[in-house]
Design an enzyme around this catalytic site. Structure first.
Site, PDB file in Angstrom:
ATOM      1  N   GLU A  23      16.985  46.173  64.684  1.00  0.00           N
ATOM      2  CA  GLU A  23      17.978  46.084  63.614  1.00  0.00           C
ATOM      3  C   GLU A  23      19.330  45.598  64.128  1.00  0.00           C
ATOM      4  O   GLU A  23      20.065  44.918  63.408  1.00  0.00           O
ATOM      5  CB  GLU A  23      18.131  47.438  62.920  1.00  0.00           C
ATOM      6  CG  GLU A  23      16.855  47.982  62.305  1.00  0.00           C
ATOM      7  CD  GLU A  23      16.207  47.026  61.312  1.00  0.00           C
ATOM      8  OE1 GLU A  23      16.915  46.184  60.730  1.00  0.00           O
ATOM      9  OE2 GLU A  23      14.974  47.105  61.130  1.00  0.00           O
ATOM     10  N   HIS A  26      19.410  41.828  63.951  1.00  0.00           N
ATOM     11  CA  HIS A  26      19.787  41.366  62.612  1.00  0.00           C
ATOM     12  C   HIS A  26      21.291  41.552  62.387  1.00  0.00           C
ATOM     13  O   HIS A  26      21.975  40.658  61.877  1.00  0.00           O
ATOM     14  CB  HIS A  26      19.033  42.162  61.541  1.00  0.00           C
ATOM     15  CG  HIS A  26      17.562  41.914  61.491  1.00  0.00           C
ATOM     16  ND1 HIS A  26      17.018  40.650  61.450  1.00  0.00           N
ATOM     17  CD2 HIS A  26      16.509  42.782  61.441  1.00  0.00           C
ATOM     18  CE1 HIS A  26      15.693  40.749  61.389  1.00  0.00           C
ATOM     19  NE2 HIS A  26      15.365  42.025  61.390  1.00  0.00           N
TER      20      HIS A  26
END
Length: 369
Positions: A23, A26
């Site tokens: 994550e 991202h």
């Protein structure tokens, strides 16, 4: 109860690390491209605790530790599907500037691809650090002993043979033999050896033998029945450049081998009983933690590679599904319609859930029976 608690804690820690890395990939690329990140969540469901940073991102830990997500401005949910089309059209110019869905195609592609790539990069860094700290086993692929009645004996392999290649793949270390033979799944192997200065080509058909997978489960694995003479000198610490090269090679091999195993399962050549889910990952996490730091570090890297690879599969709901849609958008010159994307995500959700149920059933069936 203590064993169960140890396994659960190990599993949550291992999974949290690889999910956080994914994550964060991202998140960072989104920030670099001017996208507002509303939520960075480790886990799903109800928030347990969290805080807001100065840019308005809510960092949170949620109740169900089975993954995580980042939610960009303009998303309707954790899968980065768009909000209602009318609401998107009515966005103010300032909101469009920080909306994920208003970024250029290349920017959106980079943001989505950054998650899996972060997992691969993390694994490479971990492997390189391991090889510099603990070392890498580099035994010469010289046959030390041929087991009686083995595939090696049947094929004519002899002690002292130097294995040069298997099915055209160059063998540099005995560890390459240990990796390539199980991939054969019992199919005949073309083995090139050097014996007393001359090269010989042999056909070796591995035997499928029952082995313990480390969790008390019996699995069938291809073996040819040779041993190598090991020496403490075979475990060598590598310099930074050699360690980096070995780490890239290790990550590439793990990815390629995983795809080979999955292909064999799909074709029916390998049992799907080997496919595991969260329960098996949890048990391996506990076992790795019991064996010590080196094992848990390597397991984290291995899991990171697998998470990155799986997320690249072209299945809607996964990063690879988004990348597939963006590729089609580039080819068509315009995005797919909202209805097509919606149906795609429904199919993707069904596939992901079916796979999770099947893998979990495999895990539980082993425990029960």
């Amino acid at each position: 109860m203590l064993d169960l608690l140890h396994t659960l804690v190990s599993f949550v820690c291992v999974l949290t690390v690889v999910v956080f890395v994914h994550e964060m990939g991202h998140f960072l690329v989104a920030r670099w491209n001017g996208v507002k990140v509303e939520v960075f969540s480790i886990g799903f469901g109800k928030e347990l605790f969290g805080f807001n940073d100065r840019r308005g991102t809510r960092w949170r830990v949620s109740a169900i530790p089975m993954g995580g997500y980042v939610r960009f401005f303009g998303d309707s949910d954790a899968t980065s599907t768009t909000q209602d089309a009318d609401a998107v059209e009515e966005m103010a110019e300032a909101d469009r500037a920080v909306s994920f869905h208003h970024k250029r195609l290349g920017q959106r592609f980079a943001i989505v691809a950054a998650g899996p790539l972060a997992n691969f990069l993390f694994a490479i860094i971990v492997f390189a650090g391991f090889f510099m700290t603990f070392g890498q086993s580099r035994s010469l692929p010289v046959v030390g002993e041929v087991m009686p009645g083995s595939a090696a004996e049947e094929s004519g392999l002899l002690p002292g043979d130097l294995i040069l290649s298997i099915d055209g793949t160059t063998v540099e270390h005995f560890q390459d033999v240990q990796r390539l033979v199980p991939l054969s799944n019992g199919e005949p192997l073309d083995v090139l050896v050097r014996r007393k200065g001359a090269e010989r080509r042999l056909t070796v058909t591995p035997h499928m033998v029952d082995l313990d997978d480390g969790l008390g489960n019996t699995v069938k694995v291809a073996r040819i029945g040779i041993q190598v003479s090991l020496s403490p000198d075979d475990m060598r610490r590598l310099g930074p450049l050699d360690a980096l090269g070995a780490a890239v090679s290790q990550t590439w091999s793990l990815s390629a081998d995983t795809l080979t195993y999955l292909g064999q399962m799909i074709s029916g050549d390998r049992s799907t009983d080997e496919l595991g889910g969260p329960v098996r990952i949890a048990r391996f996490s506990g076992k790795a933690a019991e064996r010590g730091l080196a094992d848990i570090v390597m397991f984290v890297a291995l899991l990171s590679v697998n998470l990155g690879l799986i997320n690249l599969f072209p299945i809607p709901m996964l990063d690879g599904g988004h990348l597939m849609f963006y590729t089609l958008e580039a080819l068509r010159g315009r995005p797919l319609t909202a209805r097509v994307q919606e149906y795609g995500f429904r199919v993707g959700l069904a596939l992901v859930l079916a796979l999770m149920v099947f893998a979990t059933w495999n895990d539980l069936s082993v425990l029960i029976w």
